[in-house]
Write a protein that holds these residues in place. Structure first.
Motif, PDB file in Angstrom:
ATOM      1  N   LYS A   6       1.178  -1.324  -0.095  1.00  0.00           N
ATOM      2  CA  LYS A   6      -0.224  -0.114  -0.031  1.00  0.00           C
ATOM      3  C   LYS A   6       0.780   1.242  -0.029  1.00  0.00           C
ATOM      4  O   LYS A   6       0.541   2.253  -0.243  1.00  0.00           O
ATOM      5  CB  LYS A   6      -1.086  -0.015   0.909  1.00  0.00           C
ATOM      6  CG  LYS A   6      -2.008  -1.016   1.498  1.00  0.00           C
ATOM      7  CD  LYS A   6      -3.086  -0.974   2.743  1.00  0.00           C
ATOM      8  CE  LYS A   6      -4.138  -2.111   1.807  1.00  0.00           C
ATOM      9  NZ  LYS A   6      -4.895  -2.266   3.120  1.00  0.00           N
ATOM     10  N   LEU A   7       2.382   0.729   0.123  1.00  0.00           N
ATOM     11  CA  LEU A   7       3.365   2.085   0.119  1.00  0.00           C
ATOM     12  C   LEU A   7       2.629   3.124  -1.410  1.00  0.00           C
ATOM     13  O   LEU A   7       2.333   2.840  -2.261  1.00  0.00           O
ATOM     14  CB  LEU A   7       4.494   1.888   0.016  1.00  0.00           C
ATOM     15  CG  LEU A   7       5.416   2.842  -0.179  1.00  0.00           C
ATOM     16  CD1 LEU A   7       5.118   3.464   1.121  1.00  0.00           C
ATOM     17  CD2 LEU A   7       6.803   2.959  -1.230  1.00  0.00           C
ATOM     18  N   SER A  35       1.717  11.058 -10.795  1.00  0.00           N
ATOM     19  CA  SER A  35       0.786  10.157 -10.247  1.00  0.00           C
ATOM     20  C   SER A  35       1.155  10.075  -8.202  1.00  0.00           C
ATOM     21  O   SER A  35       1.156  10.272  -7.853  1.00  0.00           O
ATOM     22  CB  SER A  35       1.111   8.619  -9.971  1.00  0.00           C
ATOM     23  OG  SER A  35       0.984   8.165 -11.739  1.00  0.00           O
ATOM     24  N   MET A  36       2.647  10.654  -8.631  1.00  0.00           N
ATOM     25  CA  MET A  36       3.157  10.999  -7.029  1.00  0.00           C
ATOM     26  C   MET A  36       1.790  12.051  -6.344  1.00  0.00           C
ATOM     27  O   MET A  36       2.412  12.591  -5.346  1.00  0.00           O
ATOM     28  CB  MET A  36       4.689  11.337  -7.538  1.00  0.00           C
ATOM     29  CG  MET A  36       5.664  11.838  -5.767  1.00  0.00           C
ATOM     30  SD  MET A  36       4.865  13.735  -5.254  1.00  0.00           S
ATOM     31  CE  MET A  36       5.443  14.753  -7.081  1.00  0.00           C
ATOM     32  N   ALA A  37       2.170  13.154  -7.936  1.00  0.00           N
ATOM     33  CA  ALA A  37       1.314  14.667  -7.294  1.00  0.00           C
ATOM     34  C   ALA A  37      -0.100  13.876  -6.468  1.00  0.00           C
ATOM     35  O   ALA A  37      -0.317  15.125  -5.828  1.00  0.00           O
ATOM     36  CB  ALA A  37       1.531  15.493  -7.781  1.00  0.00           C
ATOM     37  N   LYS A  38      -0.752  12.534  -6.942  1.00  0.00           N
ATOM     38  CA  LYS A  38      -1.862  13.164  -6.483  1.00  0.00           C
ATOM     39  C   LYS A  38      -2.315  12.609  -5.169  1.00  0.00           C
ATOM     40  O   LYS A  38      -2.551  12.919  -4.956  1.00  0.00           O
ATOM     41  CB  LYS A  38      -2.061  12.286  -7.900  1.00  0.00           C
ATOM     42  CG  LYS A  38      -3.437  12.572  -9.033  1.00  0.00           C
ATOM     43  CD  LYS A  38      -3.857  11.556 -10.258  1.00  0.00           C
ATOM     44  CE  LYS A  38      -4.087  12.507 -11.263  1.00  0.00           C
ATOM     45  NZ  LYS A  38      -4.234  11.463 -12.062  1.00  0.00           N
ATOM     46  N   ALA A  39      -1.273  11.415  -4.971  1.00  0.00           N
ATOM     47  CA  ALA A  39      -0.464  10.542  -4.529  1.00  0.00           C
ATOM     48  C   ALA A  39      -0.154  11.628  -2.618  1.00  0.00           C
ATOM     49  O   ALA A  39      -1.146  11.401  -1.659  1.00  0.00           O
ATOM     50  CB  ALA A  39       0.635  10.038  -4.347  1.00  0.00           C
ATOM     51  N   ALA A  64      -2.021  12.912   5.370  1.00  0.00           N
ATOM     52  CA  ALA A  64      -3.304  14.040   5.870  1.00  0.00           C
ATOM     53  C   ALA A  64      -2.433  14.923   6.554  1.00  0.00           C
ATOM     54  O   ALA A  64      -2.727  15.324   6.920  1.00  0.00           O
ATOM     55  CB  ALA A  64      -4.253  13.197   6.962  1.00  0.00           C
ATOM     56  N   SER A  65      -1.346  13.915   6.787  1.00  0.00           N
ATOM     57  CA  SER A  65      -0.329  14.888   8.174  1.00  0.00           C
ATOM     58  C   SER A  65       0.050  15.759   7.535  1.00  0.00           C
ATOM     59  O   SER A  65       1.169  15.416   6.080  1.00  0.00           O
ATOM     60  CB  SER A  65       0.549  13.772   8.134  1.00  0.00           C
ATOM     61  OG  SER A  65       1.609  13.980   8.748  1.00  0.00           O
ATOM     62  N   ASN A  66       0.033  17.618   7.247  1.00  0.00           N
ATOM     63  CA  ASN A  66       1.016  18.223   7.502  1.00  0.00           C
ATOM     64  C   ASN A  66       2.551  18.045   7.828  1.00  0.00           C
ATOM     65  O   ASN A  66       3.375  18.540   6.969  1.00  0.00           O
ATOM     66  CB  ASN A  66       0.264  19.462   7.725  1.00  0.00           C
ATOM     67  CG  ASN A  66      -1.250  20.019   7.412  1.00  0.00           C
ATOM     68  OD1 ASN A  66      -1.005  19.552   6.467  1.00  0.00           O
ATOM     69  ND2 ASN A  66      -1.456  20.621   8.465  1.00  0.00           N
ATOM     70  N   LYS A  67       3.093  17.327   8.623  1.00  0.00           N
ATOM     71  CA  LYS A  67       4.765  17.145   8.429  1.00  0.00           C
ATOM     72  C   LYS A  67       5.193  16.179   7.747  1.00  0.00           C
ATOM     73  O   LYS A  67       5.810  16.442   6.835  1.00  0.00           O
ATOM     74  CB  LYS A  67       4.057  16.234  10.617  1.00  0.00           C
ATOM     75  CG  LYS A  67       5.847  15.837  10.575  1.00  0.00           C
ATOM     76  CD  LYS A  67       5.484  15.258  11.566  1.00  0.00           C
ATOM     77  CE  LYS A  67       6.475  14.715  12.516  1.00  0.00           C
ATOM     78  NZ  LYS A  67       6.530  13.780  13.926  1.00  0.00           N
ATOM     79  N   ILE A  68       4.648  15.606   7.511  1.00  0.00           N
ATOM     80  CA  ILE A  68       4.486  14.277   6.247  1.00  0.00           C
ATOM     81  C   ILE A  68       5.069  14.919   4.803  1.00  0.00           C
ATOM     82  O   ILE A  68       5.371  15.014   4.295  1.00  0.00           O
ATOM     83  CB  ILE A  68       4.062  12.673   6.354  1.00  0.00           C
ATOM     84  CG1 ILE A  68       4.487  12.360   7.565  1.00  0.00           C
ATOM     85  CG2 ILE A  68       3.950  12.320   5.442  1.00  0.00           C
ATOM     86  CD1 ILE A  68       3.287  10.922   7.369  1.00  0.00           C
ATOM     87  N   ARG A  69       3.787  15.810   4.702  1.00  0.00           N
ATOM     88  CA  ARG A  69       3.349  16.426   3.736  1.00  0.00           C
ATOM     89  C   ARG A  69       4.280  17.339   3.156  1.00  0.00           C
ATOM     90  O   ARG A  69       5.418  17.755   1.897  1.00  0.00           O
ATOM     91  CB  ARG A  69       1.907  17.764   4.088  1.00  0.00           C
ATOM     92  CG  ARG A  69       1.035  16.374   3.088  1.00  0.00           C
ATOM     93  CD  ARG A  69      -0.147  16.939   3.956  1.00  0.00           C
ATOM     94  NE  ARG A  69      -0.570  17.976   2.466  1.00  0.00           N
ATOM     95  CZ  ARG A  69      -1.464  18.312   1.675  1.00  0.00           C
ATOM     96  NH1 ARG A  69      -1.910  17.021   0.885  1.00  0.00           N
ATOM     97  NH2 ARG A  69      -1.156  18.845   0.912  1.00  0.00           N
TER      98      ARG A  69
END
Length: 184
Positions: A37-38, A105-109, A114-119
């Motif tokens: 699911k990555l 596809s990366m941009a869509k992912a 959800a996480s602003n930190k990860i984004r």
């Protein structure tokens, strides 16, 4: 198109920081990188029990200890409030930015994280990669350009303190360093 493989460079064994990880942290890293699911950003849901079930004799507590090590060494970024984990260098090493359609596809992912930190860490890693690979046609895609304009934070500016929510589990034997919430 769904991912059907994980690209792991054998150069990983030349990386002194990776070789310095415990076997449990290395195993968790490989589980995350090859997780079905990555997404195209290198992000996946973080469920310690499910990750533990992927190996015999591994517990949720083992996953948490390995996860904290990966966070402390900046291999991964965890956000327990959104149950997500980012394999920090995945976008840089997977090769997807060399293929403009996969870059979209990366941009869509990215939009589904959800996480602003990860984004913010994804954007920072993407900006770093762009500086090193300015010639890639993926940078011209409007979706990728939008992601590059978002807030960016270097992984070393983040802090992850995972909460130990497992009854009776203490990650270390030194009780003096463990507080009431189970944090170390």
């Amino acid at each position: 198109m769904a991912r059907d493989r994980a690209n792991i460079s054998i150069d990983i064994w030349s990386d002194a920081d990776f070789r310095d990880l415990t076997p449990q942290a290395q195993a968790l890293y490989f589980k995350l990188v090859s997780h079905p699911k990555l997404d195209y950003c290198g992000c996946v849901e973080f469920h310690p029990g499910r990750l533990a079930a992927m190996s015999r004799e591994m517990t949720s507590g083992d996953v948490m200890v390995a996860a904290q090590e990966l966070a402390d060494k900046w291999f991964c970024v965890f956000d327990q409030t959104t149950d997500e984990v980012l394999v920090r260098s995945w976008v840089r090493h997977d090769g997807l930015m060399k293929q403009p359609r996969l870059a979209v596809s990366m941009a869509k992912a990215y939009g589904a994280i959800a996480s602003n930190k990860i984004r913010a860490v994804v954007v920072h890693e993407l900006q770093r990669y762009k500086k090193e690979n300015k010639e890639l046609p993926a940078w011209e895609k409007p979706q990728v350009m939008t992601v590059l304009k978002q807030p960016a934070v270097a992984v070393r500016e983040t802090k992850t303190e995972l909460t130990w929510d497992f009854p009776g589990f203490l990650p270390f034997t030194d009780m003096a360093t463990t507080n009431a919430t189970g944090n170390v």
